[in-house]
Design an enzyme around this catalytic site. Structure first.
Site, PDB file in Angstrom:
ATOM      1  N   ARG A 127      38.593  39.782  45.877  1.00  0.00           N
ATOM      2  CA  ARG A 127      39.588  40.498  45.068  1.00  0.00           C
ATOM      3  C   ARG A 127      40.852  39.681  44.851  1.00  0.00           C
ATOM      4  NH1 ARG A 127      39.081  42.697  50.012  1.00  0.00           N
ATOM      5  NH2 ARG A 127      40.771  42.196  51.459  1.00  0.00           N
ATOM      6  N   ASN A 128      41.106  38.704  45.723  1.00  0.00           N
ATOM      7  CA  ASN A 128      42.297  37.863  45.624  1.00  0.00           C
ATOM      8  C   ASN A 128      41.969  36.481  45.084  1.00  0.00           C
ATOM      9  OD1 ASN A 128      44.115  39.815  46.574  1.00  0.00           O
ATOM     10  ND2 ASN A 128      43.573  39.359  48.685  1.00  0.00           N
ATOM     11  N   ASP A 138      47.655  35.161  45.128  1.00  0.00           N
ATOM     12  CA  ASP A 138      48.318  35.937  46.171  1.00  0.00           C
ATOM     13  C   ASP A 138      47.709  37.335  46.218  1.00  0.00           C
ATOM     14  OD1 ASP A 138      49.747  37.688  44.226  1.00  0.00           O
ATOM     15  OD2 ASP A 138      50.743  35.816  43.698  1.00  0.00           O
ATOM     16  N   ASP A 162      44.501  37.035  53.818  1.00  0.00           N
ATOM     17  CA  ASP A 162      43.802  38.023  52.989  1.00  0.00           C
ATOM     18  C   ASP A 162      42.877  37.325  52.006  1.00  0.00           C
ATOM     19  OD1 ASP A 162      42.981  40.424  52.017  1.00  0.00           O
ATOM     20  OD2 ASP A 162      44.897  41.033  51.164  1.00  0.00           O
TER      21      ASP A 162
END
Length: 560
Positions: free
Chosen positions: A422-423, A436, A418
């Site tokens: 945004r992470n 995470d 992912d």
């Protein structure tokens, strides 16, 4: 490589990368038309004050099956009507016919805008039809402007009405046995009544089971928590076990044999981690809400470590009061995924607090970092002052930090699955760390989609094999890194905004990819394009990506 029009088309339309021609008229798509075709909130000018937007004219715009009319808006600015001719060319006339609500030859009016429509009539079978709308506008006696708009219409056969239609009324086949109709109607009513009874019984069973589950005492873990009292003066009992140490982990959907996902550890291993880094809830103070979703929150707070003279600034991820046990367990599993890893480009959890009187707390060090997607959006448009301009050199430096952190994960034989803006977190010095994905689905719901499999996934960041087979590897991380590069150069625009999530797999399989962003150098876009190779074996490794980015960065510094 064929590229999609994406958000770049809207930006390019505004910048008007154009060549001047003789003539004075406007021709554009209204905001409603652009939203219908591309999902963007903007007008798209093909001709503005006689200047043709050659950039926008190059793209083939897909027309969804639900759209049956194309609308164009124009106006004459010459002070007189301008003669025009319209011609429509269709690749498969048997599958599609068209009709205009204006004449094929006429004049563009003055004194205001006029919107006209091209109706699309699909045939009796499924097909994809290429059509071109060619318009010639005579600006003077000797000069004319010729325009060609390319569209790809999707036609789907309507199977909802299998009966013949007479005068607009659907006629069902009549039966010769009226008594048989009564019998079958009675049987149908009886079946409906039985089904209703079954639904009521099932609903009662589910409600009773849920009530019994809430009445059961919370399962307690061993050795977690603390006996210290919180500021409100209440005692803290033993901690709740959100992850039972003896429960086997759920089966993984990944098809990677030697690499595993960050959170695909056994529940026993996660349980042991919680024991190792458990902190006392009474030492944590929540100060302000940084981000909030439906069931998750991120707080700014402080943590007063035992023996320390001053508290630490921390970020606290936790769940709201109405969050379910499954959501809390997922928060713990994903939040502890980076535990035990040590790299300057990774934001690992600092501590965890699991108490039986509240949701779990996950503590992260806070040294001025903030969410990178929100940072990029503020760079594009800031209400706090002038927007910050990021140079290409700065963007490449940020990308290099992310690439080195992911390279470290892969050397530890871990797959992130992912990777996205945004992470990640970034500070004012543009130092970047990968975090995470705990609470990412809740805080950024527009980035995740459920395709009927009851699993929210970042569809538009996933590689083709991840979409089709739920197969994840280091190569799928490379694909997501390419999308992250695109996010950096577009300041966090939504990728594939014009593509339906259910059509992403076929869209990628047909060879379409994200378009080159405006002002993105060819060298940097080439790196993105390499990441999106159809075959995982053809994609570069992160070691190769780092070399490419470093060489490009060295070229940039020569001119600074």
């Amino acid at each position: 490589m064929r590229l999609s029009i994406g958000a770049t088309l809207a930006v390019g339309a505004c910048l008007l990368l154009a060549e001047p021609v003789t003539g004075f008229f406007n021709l554009f798509l209204s905001q409603a038309e652009v939203r219908k075709l591309m999902g963007l909130k903007a007008e798209l000018f093909y001709v503005r004050e006689g200047v043709v937007n050659e950039y926008a004219m190059k793209f083939v715009v897909p027309v969804p099956a639900a759209v049956h009319k194309l609308h164009f808006t124009w106006e004459s600015l010459a002070g007189r009507p301008l003669p025009y001719t319209i011609y429509v060319d269709i690749s498969n006339p048997a599958a599609l016919t068209t009709s205009l609500n204006v004449s094929e030859t006429g004049e563009i009016p003055t004194g205001g805008v006029q919107t006209w429509a091209l109706a699309l009539h699909c045939g009796p079978y499924d097909a994809e039809i290429d059509l071109s709308v060619m318009i010639s506008v005579s600006t003077t006696r000797r000069n004319s402007t010729r325009l060609e708009f390319k569209r790809k219409k999707i036609c789907l056969k309507d199977k909802s009405n299998s009966h013949p239609v007479i005068d607009g009324v659907s006629i069902a086949a009549s039966s010769t046995n009226s008594g048989g109709q009564v019998f079958y109607a009675a049987v149908g009513c009886a079946c409906a009544f039985i089904a209703a009874i079954c639904v009521l019984v099932l609903a009662y069973y589910v409600k009773d089971k849920k009530a019994r589950r809430h009445r059961e005492p919370l399962q307690e873990s061993r050795g977690l928590g603390s006996a210290c009292s919180v500021e409100r003066g209440t005692g803290i009992g033993p901690a709740q076990t959100f992850l039972s140490p003896d429960t086997p982990p759920p089966p993984s959907a990944a098809s990677v044999s030697t690499y595993r996902r960050l959170d695909e550890r056994s529940n026993r291993e996660l349980y042991e981690r919680i024991q190792e880094i458990t902190i006392q809830r009474c030492r944590v103070r929540l100060l302000s809400v940084e981000m909030e979703g439906t069931f998750g929150r991120v707080y700014r707070g402080s943590y007063h470590e035992e023996g320390a003279t001053t508290p630490k600034d921390v970020l606290v991820k936790t769940a709201a009061e109405h969050a379910s046990q499954a959501q809390m367990a997922l928060l713990l599993r994903e939040g502890l995924s980076l535990y035990g890893l040590n790299h300057p480009g990774l934001l690992a959890v600092l501590g965890v607090s699991v108490e039986d009187r509240g949701a779990p707390f996950l503590l992260y060090p806070h040294t001025g970092y903030r969410n990178m997607k929100r940072f990029l959006l503020r760079c594009k448009l800031s209400s706090e002052g002038p927007a910050r301009a990021l140079t290409t050199q700065e963007l490449v430096e940020m990308a290099l930090q992310i690439a080195k952190a992911v390279q470290y994960l892969h050397r530890k034989r871990l797959v992130h699955r992912d990777i996205a803006a945004r992470n990640c977190v970034v500070d004012d010095e543009l130092r970047v760390q990968i975090a995470d994905n705990a609470l990412a689905r809740d805080l950024f719901p527009q980035d995740y989609y459920c395709l009927g499999d009851n699993e929210n996934r970042p569809i538009k960041w996933l590689a083709i094999e991840s979409l089709l087979n739920k197969s994840f590897s280091t190569a799928s991380d490379v694909w997501a890194f390419g999308v992250l590069l695109w996010e950096l150069t577009t300041l966090a625009q939504q990728p594939y905004v014009e593509v339906d999530p259910f059509e992403m797999a076929s869209y990628l399989r047909d060879g379409y990819r994200l378009a080159q962003p405006v002002n993105c150098p060819d060298e940097l876009f080439a790196v993105m394009a390499y990441c999106w190779a159809m075959s995982p074996d053809e994609r570069p490794t992160f070691s190769q990506l780092i070399v490419c980015l470093q060489e490009f960065h060295a070229q940039l510094t020569k001119y600074v």
